[in-house]
Scaffold this active site. Structure first.
Site, mmCIF file in Angstrom:
data_model
loop_
_atom_site.group_PDB
_atom_site.id
_atom_site.type_symbol
_atom_site.label_atom_id
_atom_site.label_comp_id
_atom_site.label_asym_id
_atom_site.label_seq_id
_atom_site.Cartn_x
_atom_site.Cartn_y
_atom_site.Cartn_z
ATOM 1 N N ASP A 1 6.894 -5.446 -14.101
ATOM 2 C CA ASP A 1 6.169 -4.826 -12.992
ATOM 3 C C ASP A 1 5.822 -3.391 -13.406
ATOM 4 O OD1 ASP A 1 5.437 -3.499 -10.638
ATOM 5 O OD2 ASP A 1 6.787 -4.699 -9.390
ATOM 6 N N GLY B 1 0.849 -1.187 0.000
ATOM 7 C CA GLY B 1 0.000 0.000 0.000
ATOM 8 C C GLY B 1 0.885 1.237 0.000
ATOM 9 N N HIS C 1 3.718 -7.279 -11.039
ATOM 10 C CA HIS C 1 3.976 -6.745 -9.705
ATOM 11 C C HIS C 1 3.690 -7.683 -8.534
ATOM 12 C CE1 HIS C 1 4.402 -3.699 -6.641
ATOM 13 N NE2 HIS C 1 3.152 -3.837 -6.243
ATOM 14 N N SER D 1 6.711 -4.324 -2.475
ATOM 15 C CA SER D 1 6.132 -3.046 -2.862
ATOM 16 C C SER D 1 6.304 -2.049 -1.715
ATOM 17 C CB SER D 1 4.667 -3.306 -3.233
ATOM 18 O OG SER D 1 4.158 -2.275 -4.001
ATOM 19 N N TRP D 2 5.251 -1.400 -1.225
ATOM 20 C CA TRP D 2 5.404 -0.554 -0.035
ATOM 21 C C TRP D 2 6.000 -1.357 1.125
ATOM 22 C CZ3 TRP D 2 6.106 3.640 2.585
ATOM 23 C CH2 TRP D 2 5.867 3.627 3.971
HETATM 24 N N1 STX Z 1 1.573 0.844 -3.939
HETATM 25 C C1 STX Z 1 2.193 -0.391 -4.192
HETATM 26 C C2 STX Z 1 1.895 -1.396 -3.133
HETATM 27 O O1 STX Z 1 2.564 -1.427 -2.119
HETATM 28 C C3 STX Z 1 1.954 1.930 -4.804
HETATM 29 C C4 STX Z 1 0.790 -2.299 -3.315
HETATM 30 N N2 STX Z 1 0.167 -2.535 -4.412
HETATM 31 N N3 STX Z 1 -0.836 -3.425 -4.134
HETATM 32 C C5 STX Z 1 -0.768 -3.710 -2.863
HETATM 33 O O2 STX Z 1 0.234 -3.029 -2.347
HETATM 34 C C6 STX Z 1 -1.675 -4.667 -2.112
HETATM 35 C C7 STX Z 1 -1.711 -5.987 -2.814
HETATM 36 C C8 STX Z 1 -1.199 -4.866 -0.701
HETATM 37 C C9 STX Z 1 -3.068 -4.123 -2.039
#
Ligand code: STX
Length: 318
Positions: A269, A46, A297, A113-114
């Site tokens: 990604d 997120g 991703h 990701s985050w």
């Molecule tokens: N946000 C990227 C990220 O961390 C820019 C992310 N993308 N999708 C998610 O996290 C979840 C699958 C956790 C919803």
């Protein structure tokens, strides 16, 4: 045997669940697997994405003591979608509090990701608490990365989804979509804010895997999920991740260079393109960079799941 496709471990139930109270937030956490196993903490994405039942499935439950928690304001943590006392450094402090509360000396930190951003921020603040790192879909919250996903980049690859993302924004405000969404989220029109949160979440869902997944887009449209996800992401991104400067996580890599680490990155990604993982690995040559050639991703891309499970399996032996 060596060519075996590694999959998620079978679903299991937590042996412990609870809440940790911090600064007006109730942080939900759970523990799964083997209470005497190797400790690992899962940092979700997120920010604002919340943990899921799948999070625990990246670890062998016979060998790992798996800790999953929902970051401030999202998932099962309360109050839902709260932005009060909700910064990167608040989350870093929560991770350390949780480690102490659970009486864990060091743990493997797993984040995509985050979750990778937060893992780096945490490890650079508390390096002696981290035994190994497994990072995926690297995101360092720099201007060029935010611009790629929310202004001009992924828009060229997913034009249909992009059309839906910008449609609710007045044409004269489309030169800064992050700001335009921020004005809606902080405005007084609740319905408009909800619609915008759903549009924001659907955009990310649409770009997350190699083959566009209508099921994921619908899942991200759940209004409770979308509100926390969109408000919290927008809040963190408007504030540039609360970093001192945008290269902070790269500049401080020396603090964590001796921690064994694997970086898994999908070549295609579209949320967090591989340039960032490459730059990270250039600063951190001891970490092994694995590029999955046919992946996007998410952690659920076949190759990515394989590499992540391979990494946790290997670290379970150490
Ligand atoms: N946000 C990227 C990220 O961390 C820019 C992310 N993308 N999708 C998610 O996290 C979840 C699958 C956790 C919803």
């Amino acid at each position: 045997m060596t060519n075996e496709q590694l999959k998620l471990y079978p679903p299991i139930e937590p042996y412990d669940q609870g809440f940790m109270s911090v600064e007006g937030h109730e942080i939900y956490y759970e523990q799964c697997g083997n209470p005497d196993g190797k400790p690992a903490v899962f940092l979700h994405g997120g920010p604002g994405g919340g943990g899921s039942k799948a999070a625990r499935r990246f670890f062998n439950p016979d060998l790992y003591r798996i800790v999953v928690f929902d970051q401030r304001g999202c998932g099962r943590s309360k109050p839902h979608s709260s932005l009060e006392n909700n910064t990167t450094w608040d989350l870093v402090s929560d991770i350390e509090c949780l480690r102490n509360k659970l009486d864990i000396e060091k743990w493997l930190v797993f984040g995509g990701s985050w979750g990778s951003t937060l893992a780096l921020a945490y490890a650079q603040t508390h390096p002696t608490s981290v035994s190994e790192m497994v990072l995926r879909g690297i995101f360092l919250l720099r201007e060029k990365e935010l611009n790629w996903f929310y202004q001009d980049g992924a828009s060229h690859v997913f034009p249909e989804a992009w059309a839906n993302f910008i449609k609710i924004i007045d044409p004269d405000k489309r030169t800064n979509l992050m700001q335009a969404y921020h004005e809606i989220f902080t405005g007084s029109d609740r319905q408009k804010s909800m619609d915008a949160a759903i549009a924001w979440s659907r955009w990310e869902a649409a770009c997350s895997s190699m083959d566009y997944s209508p099921a994921r887009v619908e899942e991200f449209s759940n209004s409770e999920f979308a509100l926390a996800f969109a408000l919290i992401e927008n809040h963190y991104f408007m504030n540039k991740g609360f970093l001192d400067n945008e290269n902070q996580l790269l500049n401080n890599i020396d603090i964590i260079r001796s921690i064994p680490a694997v970086i898994v990155q999908g070549r295609y990604d579209m949320v967090c393109p591989p340039e960032t993982a490459y730059e990270l690995s250039k600063c951190w040559p001891e970490a092994s960079l694995v590029i999955a050639p046919f992946s996007g991703h998410t952690a659920f891309e076949k190759e990515i799941t394989h590499e992540l499970v391979l990494a946790t399996n290997q670290f379970a032996q150490s």
